[in-house]
Design an enzyme around this catalytic site. Structure first.
Site, short mmCIF file in Angstrom:
data_model
loop_
_atom_site.label_atom_id
_atom_site.label_comp_id
_atom_site.label_asym_id
_atom_site.label_seq_id
_atom_site.Cartn_x
_atom_site.Cartn_y
_atom_site.Cartn_z
N CYS A 153 -3.66 -7.22 -4.37
CA CYS A 153 -4.88 -7.17 -4.88
C CYS A 153 -5.47 -6.09 -5.93
O CYS A 153 -6.02 -6.46 -6.80
CB CYS A 153 -5.75 -7.16 -3.65
SG CYS A 153 -5.43 -6.01 -2.43
N HIS A 199 -12.69 -3.69 -3.52
CA HIS A 199 -11.65 -2.56 -3.70
C HIS A 199 -12.17 -2.05 -5.02
O HIS A 199 -12.56 -2.82 -6.08
CB HIS A 199 -10.18 -3.06 -3.99
CG HIS A 199 -9.60 -3.37 -2.76
ND1 HIS A 199 -10.26 -3.14 -1.37
CD2 HIS A 199 -8.20 -3.72 -2.39
CE1 HIS A 199 -9.15 -3.53 -0.64
NE2 HIS A 199 -7.98 -3.99 -1.35
#
Length: 328
Positions: free
Chosen positions: A116, A224
């Site tokens: 990711c 994130h």
């Protein structure tokens, strides 16, 4: 968590499904899940292989993928795998569709979905690398607990509520920051940090630049963030950098200090774009740029990227057509 988001993304993007087969571990077999108004019963992996589907999107962990992806591939199924199992296998492609989907062929039966944190990083780096050629990248990540999974989200929620519960981490995460994403390796880095150091080179098919990372878990529920320092071989103009990024599909520039405009996880939540801001020159050395990159790790960082790979395969007619020949 990624599996749930995958179903949501498939529905949102109207992915062309003739038959949907939902698969899980034995303890979940028989569970009922509703997709697009229709109830489906979860089946086990062995039964799913017997069904010989055209396409399988995996989000089941590395050990499961290593065992079962070849079994699906063996009956003609194309597997898009979200685990780390196949990412650095030299015989498997590591794909971010906007960057390197054109490399895929019908012969690719196991396709790896990147980490990711890697996906959002390369979405921004790729167009800049083409223009200025990267020499070295230094990354510090600020990763949400959703990247660990449901257990970690519950830990944060429990700690915020003052409730004792099961711990996903060795320490409290609420009001804390853990410089510890994934397991530590012999070199002192974590697996997450080494993924960030290795995967971009494979995706961009270029090992002339180097990357080093420190990955940190912070008490956010989703999204994130990355502080990225990039040294180029060639000089750049900041206005041109912003222009290149604004013209990059899937990238949104949020960069205006005068109005406090910059990417944040709260803005990226439930979106498929990668957001970049705080674009500025590193004044300590030549040809070096600082940026701040944010994305929803469960969507573009996992589920959406996998679905985009599947969409490309279908659009280019790289899946299907093999199932019938096997059943004959």
């Amino acid at each position: 968590m990624v599996g749930e988001v995958m179903l949501k993304v498939l529905a949102e993007r109207n992915f062309p499904i003739t038959e949907l087969i939902l698969v899980a571990s034995e303890k979940s077999v028989g569970k009922k899940i509703t997709y697009s108004g229709k109830e489906h019963t979860v089946i086990g992996l062995a039964d799913a292989v017997k069904a010989r589907p055209d396409l399988a999107i995996f989000s089941a962990g590395g050990a499961t993928s290593l065992e079962w992806a070849p079994k699906f591939a063996g009956v003609g199924t194309t597997v898009v795998d979200n685990s780390s199992a196949w990412r650095m296998d030299p015989t498997k492609k590591l794909v971010v569709p906007e960057i390197n989907a054109h490399q895929l062929s019908r012969e690719d039966k196991i396709i790896a979905n990147p980490n990711c944190s890697t996906i959002q990083l390369v979405m921004v780096l790729a167009p800049l690398h083409r223009r200025y050629k990267m020499k070295r990248v230094v990354i510090s990540t600020y990763q949400s607990v959703s990247g660990t999974g449901v257990k970690a989200v519950r830990q944060l929620e429990n700690e915020m509520a003052g409730v004792q519960g099961e711990m996903a981490y060795p320490y409290p995460i609420n009001r804390n920051a853990l410089p510890h994403c994934d397991v530590f390796l012999e070199n002192g880095y974590t697996k997450e940090e080494m993924k960030l150091a290795r995967e971009p080179q494979k995706i961009l098919d270029d090992r002339t630049f180097s990357l080093t990372a420190t990955a940190v878990r912070i008490p956010t529920a989703g999204g994130h963030s990355e502080a990225v320092n990039v040294e180029f071989y060639n000089e750049f103009d900041l206005s041109e950098v912003r222009s290149i990024l604004k013209e990059t599909p899937g990238v949104v520039v949020q960069d205006n200090p005068e109005t406090n405009t910059y990417p944040m996880p709260v803005y990226a939540h439930d979106k498929d774009d990668v957001f970049v801001g705080r674009i500025r020159r590193d004044e300590t050395q030549r040809h070096t740029l600082n940026m701040w990159i944010v994305a929803d790790n469960l969507r573009k960082g996992a589920a959406t990227n996998a679905v985009q790979i599947a969409e490309y395969l279908v659009t280019k007619s790289l899946v299907g057509g093999l199932t019938q020949s096997h059943s004959n």
